[in-house]
Design an enzyme around this catalytic site. Structure first.
Site, mmCIF file in Angstrom:
data_model
loop_
_atom_site.group_PDB
_atom_site.id
_atom_site.type_symbol
_atom_site.label_atom_id
_atom_site.label_comp_id
_atom_site.label_asym_id
_atom_site.label_seq_id
_atom_site.Cartn_x
_atom_site.Cartn_y
_atom_site.Cartn_z
ATOM 1 N N CYS A 344 0.852 -1.246 -0.088
ATOM 2 C CA CYS A 344 -0.046 0.095 0.180
ATOM 3 C C CYS A 344 0.919 1.182 -0.099
ATOM 4 O O CYS A 344 1.403 1.834 0.838
ATOM 5 C CB CYS A 344 -0.888 0.119 1.161
ATOM 6 S SG CYS A 344 -1.838 1.293 1.300
ATOM 7 N N CYS A 347 -0.585 4.033 2.280
ATOM 8 C CA CYS A 347 -0.295 4.035 3.599
ATOM 9 C C CYS A 347 1.234 4.179 4.177
ATOM 10 O O CYS A 347 1.405 4.895 4.929
ATOM 11 C CB CYS A 347 -0.677 2.682 4.164
ATOM 12 S SG CYS A 347 -2.556 2.268 3.859
ATOM 13 N N ASP A 348 2.068 3.419 3.376
ATOM 14 C CA ASP A 348 3.282 3.187 3.922
ATOM 15 C C ASP A 348 4.206 4.262 3.114
ATOM 16 O O ASP A 348 5.560 4.163 3.766
ATOM 17 C CB ASP A 348 3.872 1.877 3.841
ATOM 18 C CG ASP A 348 2.985 0.762 4.453
ATOM 19 O OD1 ASP A 348 2.239 1.291 5.570
ATOM 20 O OD2 ASP A 348 2.746 -0.315 4.006
#
Length: 527
Positions: A344, A347-348
């Site tokens: 992701c 997200c990361d």
């Protein structure tokens, strides 16, 4: 810090506070501290039940606590809870301020009954759509039980801490200084991990349930639609889901859901669950299906075996198990998952600021990921198996305009390399020459599509060579009384709107199957 419109909205929410709260800031001379102070001053000015104090006694700066005055009830944020975490801040203000949660009473009592000392730390990023579930769950738990404490930490702001604790994915949770979990978790999932007797109690409750008319397996768009259409027929309907919302929870922007110009996955997942709950549907969340035993004869009961040992029975089944990120299946990938291997980028990505990363996959998802990451990291290398990128031309043009992106085509990733704790690079084979090359980097984002969650069904229904459930035009599988819908099936084009339509169709087919069985059942009963 907050614009006038946002202040007006927040002021209306803060009117729900019933008990006085105190914002306690711990600041230094950084720009982040000045931003935090401005935010806290804006909040304190919106309600006469909120006061602001500064103590500078917390080692993490900037940070602030929200305390219920005169009690030990409170939560802490290290860093600015903006972006996706702004809702977490608002909820924390309300809940510490005495506004009741909508959580089911039995779950509230379970949290309050926990004994022991629990110090949770959650690392988040403001761009992570998965993080708020974890932050909000742990904040609420700390409000309900004084033996639970929680601090939410912006990983991008505390980079040295992130590096020292080897946090390479968000959300990452520590409990009492030790790794507790990574990825999206809701309150019930967290509770199940620390309340060791919860699973056995849940299994006993499930075993006692009567047979369902329609039992839906999966809580994504297809499963939700199937449950709603079944419940509207007035028949006994149940939903078993490993996590309600499914793959949608990991989807960032949704701009092709007809009649809704823009939304995101978590918002849509909440709407799906609320819609299902508006009907008489038995939702059994956090339950993993392990085996399906179809009915031996038409009109008999199928059995669904769960991981906790419970067995559910139903006259008909709708399989809507969805799909998950496809893995490269190369040495080192599993070993370094969440240690540099990620799925992701939204997200990361912020955790890899200023570092070198690779994106695996040249379709729309891969190219979009590379474009997003290019604004954060030092260097992006996109690796595509085919001889050319498969993404839309407009995306490829944008990618090619970025100075810190390199594209390698006709390349097969062969190994993820690391030092035992984190990714240090990858190896790939040039498909034109068979030569092996190595790249030194700190992160790898895999974007090569989805694979169906159907391994557990291989002996129950017919599957395609790709593992998809074979269905006909009515959503029927190879077994009478068993229907399927969504990304787990052979229906082409894995789209949310298509999954919803297929879920509705499968449910209507299940109802049609049931009503045609009724005369035979009546005769059997009379005999």
């Amino acid at each position: 810090m907050l614009d006038a419109n946002l202040k007006d909205q927040l002021r209306a929410y803060l009117e729900r506070i019933t008990q006085p709260i105190e914002l306690v800031a711990s600041l230094d001379d950084s720009d982040g501290s000045r931003e935090m102070l401005a935010l806290l001053e804006d909040i304190a000015a919106l309600s006469d039940r909120i006061t602001l104090a500064r103590r500078d006694d917390d080692p993490r700066k900037p940070s602030f606590a929200i305390h219920r005055t005169g009690t030990t009830v409170g939560v802490r944020f290290a860093g600015l809870p903006m972006g996706h975490e702004f809702n977490s801040l608002v909820l924390a203000l309300l809940q510490v301020g005495g506004h009741p949660s909508k959580l089911a009473q039995d779950i509230i009592q379970q949290v309050q009954a926990l004994d022991g000392e629990y110090d949770f730390e959650t690392y988040f990023s403001q761009s992570c759509q998965n993080c708020p579930d974890v932050v909000q769950a742990l904040n609420l738990m700390s409000v309900l039980n004084p033996k639970i404490r929680h601090v939410a930490i912006d990983g991008a702001l505390f980079q040295s801490e992130v590096d020292a604790r080897q946090v390479m994915a968000v959300p990452t949770i520590f409990l009492n200084g030790r790794s507790f979990g990574q990825g999206r978790m809701d309150l019930e999932q967290i509770l199940a991990k620390i309340d060791t007797g919860a699973e056995a109690r849940a299994a006993e409750k499930l075993k006692a349930k009567e047979a369902f008319d329609v039992l839906v397996v999966g809580g994504g768009p297809a499963g939700a639609a199937a449950a709603i259409y079944a419940a509207r027929k007035g028949i006994r309907t149940g939903v078993v889901a490993e996590r309600f919302g499914g793959q949608v929870l990991d989807t960032m922007a949704i701009e092709n859901f007809i009649s809704v110009s823009h939304t995101d996955g978590p918002k849509l997942a909440v709407a799906l669950e609320e819609h299902v709950k508006a009907y008489d549907v038995d939702i059994m969340n956090l339950q993993r299906a392990e085996k399906l035993v179809p009915a031996r004869l038409p009109g008999g009961l199928a059995e669904l075996h769960l991981a906790n040992g419970a067995v559910l029975k139903a006259k008909s089944i709708v399989l809507a198990t969805g799909a998950r990120w496809r893995q490269m299946n190369v040495p080192g990938e599993n070993e370094y998952r969440n240690k540099g291997v990620a799925y992701c980028p939204h997200c990361d990505g912020p955790l890899f600021k200023g570092k070198r990363v690779a994106v695996i996959g040249g379709g729309n998802s891969g190219v979009e990921a590379a474009i997003d990451l290019a604004g954060i990291v030092a260097q992006v290398t996109l690796i595509e198996f085919d001889s050319k990128l498969r993404a839309d031309a407009v995306l490829v043009a944008k990618l090619n305009s970025l100075p810190n992106v390199k594209v390698i085509t006709s390349a097969l990733t062969t190994e993820v390399r690391g030092d035992g704790t984190r990714v240090t690079g990858l190896s790939y084979k040039d498909r034109n020459t068979d030569n092996i090359h190595q790249l030194d980097l700190e992160g790898i984002f895999v974007q090569i599509g989805l694979m169906p969650n159907t391994e557990w069904l291989k002996d129950a229904v017919a599957l395609s060579p790709r593992g998809e459930i074979e269905v006909d035009h009515r959503g029927a599988t190879s077994q009478p009384g068993v229907f399927a819908a969504g990304d787990a099936t052979t229906v082409p084009y894995k789209q949310i709107v298509i999954a919803m339509g297929e879920g509705s169709k499968a449910s209507l087919s299940a109802f049609d199957y049931l009503i045609r069985l009724a005369p035979a059942e009546d005769k059997a009963a009379a005999a």
